[in-house]
Design a protein around this motif. Sequence first.
Motif, PDB file in Angstrom:
ATOM      1  N   GLY A  25       5.865  -2.298  12.202  1.00 23.89           N
ATOM      2  CA  GLY A  25       5.827  -1.487  10.985  1.00 23.89           C
ATOM      3  C   GLY A  25       4.408  -1.273  10.497  1.00 23.89           C
ATOM      4  O   GLY A  25       4.067  -0.187  10.011  1.00 23.89           O
ATOM      5  N   ALA A  26       3.552  -2.286  10.623  1.00 22.67           N
ATOM      6  CA  ALA A  26       2.157  -2.146  10.204  1.00 22.67           C
ATOM      7  C   ALA A  26       1.426  -1.141  11.088  1.00 22.67           C
ATOM      8  O   ALA A  26       0.621  -0.336  10.602  1.00 22.67           O
ATOM      9  N   VAL A  27       1.719  -1.152  12.388  1.00 23.56           N
ATOM     10  CA  VAL A  27       1.089  -0.189  13.294  1.00 23.56           C
ATOM     11  C   VAL A  27       1.548   1.232  12.965  1.00 23.56           C
ATOM     12  O   VAL A  27       0.747   2.166  12.916  1.00 23.56           O
ATOM     13  N   VAL A  28       2.842   1.399  12.716  1.00 27.55           N
ATOM     14  CA  VAL A  28       3.363   2.727  12.372  1.00 27.55           C
ATOM     15  C   VAL A  28       2.774   3.208  11.043  1.00 27.55           C
ATOM     16  O   VAL A  28       2.363   4.363  10.911  1.00 27.55           O
ATOM     17  N   ALA A  29       2.709   2.336  10.054  1.00 24.25           N
ATOM     18  CA  ALA A  29       2.119   2.722   8.768  1.00 24.25           C
ATOM     19  C   ALA A  29       0.637   3.034   8.924  1.00 24.25           C
ATOM     20  O   ALA A  29       0.111   3.925   8.257  1.00 24.25           O
ATOM     21  N   ASN A  39      -0.644   5.226  -0.014  1.00 24.21           N
ATOM     22  CA  ASN A  39       0.747   4.821   0.163  1.00 24.21           C
ATOM     23  C   ASN A  39       0.951   4.148   1.522  1.00 24.21           C
ATOM     24  O   ASN A  39       1.600   3.111   1.618  1.00 24.21           O
ATOM     25  N   ALA A  40       0.426   4.747   2.563  1.00 21.02           N
ATOM     26  CA  ALA A  40       0.558   4.149   3.892  1.00 21.02           C
ATOM     27  C   ALA A  40      -0.235   2.851   3.984  1.00 21.02           C
ATOM     28  O   ALA A  40       0.191   1.897   4.650  1.00 21.02           O
ATOM     29  N   ARG A  41      -1.353   2.795   3.298  1.00 15.42           N
ATOM     30  CA  ARG A  41      -2.147   1.565   3.305  1.00 15.42           C
ATOM     31  C   ARG A  41      -1.382   0.427   2.624  1.00 15.42           C
ATOM     32  O   ARG A  41      -1.386  -0.709   3.099  1.00 15.42           O
ATOM     33  N   GLY A  46       1.846  -4.447   3.144  1.00 16.97           N
ATOM     34  CA  GLY A  46       3.130  -5.099   2.912  1.00 16.97           C
ATOM     35  C   GLY A  46       3.743  -5.624   4.191  1.00 16.97           C
ATOM     36  O   GLY A  46       4.296  -6.735   4.227  1.00 16.97           O
ATOM     37  N   CYS A  47       3.642  -4.856   5.266  1.00 14.99           N
ATOM     38  CA  CYS A  47       4.165  -5.324   6.558  1.00 14.99           C
ATOM     39  C   CYS A  47       3.378  -6.535   7.050  1.00 14.99           C
ATOM     40  O   CYS A  47       3.958  -7.489   7.581  1.00 14.99           O
ATOM     41  N   GLY A  92       5.675  -8.870   0.399  1.00  9.63           N
ATOM     42  CA  GLY A  92       5.559  -7.774   1.361  1.00  9.63           C
ATOM     43  C   GLY A  92       6.532  -6.655   1.071  1.00  9.63           C
ATOM     44  O   GLY A  92       6.178  -5.466   1.160  1.00  9.63           O
ATOM     45  N   PHE A  93       7.748  -7.003   0.701  1.00 11.18           N
ATOM     46  CA  PHE A  93       8.765  -5.993   0.390  1.00 11.18           C
ATOM     47  C   PHE A  93       8.369  -5.165  -0.821  1.00 11.18           C
ATOM     48  O   PHE A  93       8.534  -3.950  -0.840  1.00 11.18           O
TER      49      PHE A  93
END
Length: 131
Positions: A25-29, A39-41, A46-47, A92-93
Amino acid sequence: MTDYRTVGLVHLFIAAVSVLAPLIGAVVAGTFVRRRGRNARLAMIGCLVTAPGPIVLVLGTGLGLDTVFAGVEPLVALSVVSAIATLFHLVGFVLILVGALTDPTPLVAQRLPYPYAAPFHVHPTDAPPGN
């Protein structure tokens, strides 16, 4: 009769998925940081904050709760380790939710090599000499 090796391998597989899912999820974000900005950061952070939760839980139970918490009952020790892991998950959530639910930041306009957005305006008095 329970095959403890199989149970251990299933537990290891579940723990690996629990750690790898937030990292993926961190890689995708991270791939959306340029388009989504803050927002993506936030989602990526969070991931990354969520990832240590399962590691704490697996290491806390794998090292042996009696060695980590010598003077405490095993159920209390497991509850403490679970609370620490849950703290990672909740923080994280919340960061992922904040990144997903807030308005995206406006994209910065590309800068032109000169300070004007349009070509120079030609006035009637700017005619070349000789006319």
